[in-house]
Design a protein around this motif. Structure first.
Motif, PDB file in Angstrom:
ATOM      1  N   UNK A  14       0.833  -1.214   0.000  1.00 11.35           N
ATOM      2  CA  UNK A  14       0.000   0.000   0.000  1.00 11.35           C
ATOM      3  C   UNK A  14       0.865   1.261   0.000  1.00 11.35           C
ATOM      4  N   UNK A  15       0.290   2.361  -0.452  1.00 13.77           N
ATOM      5  CA  UNK A  15       0.907   3.677  -0.368  1.00 13.77           C
ATOM      6  C   UNK A  15       0.193   4.429   0.741  1.00 13.77           C
ATOM      7  N   UNK A  16       0.926   5.201   1.528  1.00  8.91           N
ATOM      8  CA  UNK A  16       0.263   5.922   2.605  1.00  8.91           C
ATOM      9  C   UNK A  16       0.907   7.279   2.849  1.00  8.91           C
ATOM     10  N   UNK A  17       0.081   8.172   3.353  1.00  8.05           N
ATOM     11  CA  UNK A  17       0.544   9.475   3.812  1.00  8.05           C
ATOM     12  C   UNK A  17      -0.086   9.723   5.170  1.00  8.05           C
ATOM     13  N   UNK A  18       0.449  10.698   5.894  1.00  6.17           N
ATOM     14  CA  UNK A  18      -0.102  11.047   7.189  1.00  6.17           C
ATOM     15  C   UNK A  18      -0.433  12.529   7.229  1.00  6.17           C
ATOM     16  N   UNK A  19      -1.542  12.835   7.867  1.00  3.39           N
ATOM     17  CA  UNK A  19      -1.995  14.214   8.057  1.00  3.39           C
ATOM     18  C   UNK A  19      -2.286  14.439   9.535  1.00  3.39           C
ATOM     19  N   UNK A  20      -2.065  15.670   9.980  1.00  7.11           N
ATOM     20  CA  UNK A  20      -2.286  16.007  11.384  1.00  7.11           C
ATOM     21  C   UNK A  20      -3.763  16.152  11.708  1.00  7.11           C
ATOM     22  N   UNK A  21      -4.535  16.677  10.764  1.00  9.29           N
ATOM     23  CA  UNK A  21      -5.948  16.969  11.011  1.00  9.29           C
ATOM     24  C   UNK A  21      -6.864  16.008  10.259  1.00  9.29           C
TER      25      UNK A  21
END
Length: 90
Positions: A14-21
């Protein structure tokens, strides 16, 4: 921290990113979901930017996405909630 994870055709990882909100990750989730609903002839390119790793950029074709999910990283025990769906059978 919220993670957005994509499963891609012909890719075992999988590809993933992270966001704070949550609002930021939900907006991206909705954009991807709408792009996936469009016709197969569509060649929408979606660019994703990660908050945790500032120089991390991902560009994918919407028609290559199989699934998208959001989950929240937990600070308890340094782990994360298990992505996907699970059944609790009693």
């Amino acid at each position: 921290m919220f993670s957005l994870e994509l499963s891609m055709k012909y890719s075992p990882f999988p590809l993933s990113i992270q966001k704070k909100e949550f609002d930021d990750v939900k907006r991206i989730y909705d954009e991807i979901k709408n792009s996936m609903n469009e016709t197969l002839e569509s060649t929408n390119l979606i660019e994703l930017r990660c908050d945790k790793v500032q120089n991390k950029l991902i560009a994918v074709r919407a028609k290559e996405i199989i699934s998208v999910q959001i989950y929240e990283k937990s600070s308890v025990a340094g782990g994360a909630k298990r992505p996907g769906f699970s059944l609790n059978i009693d």
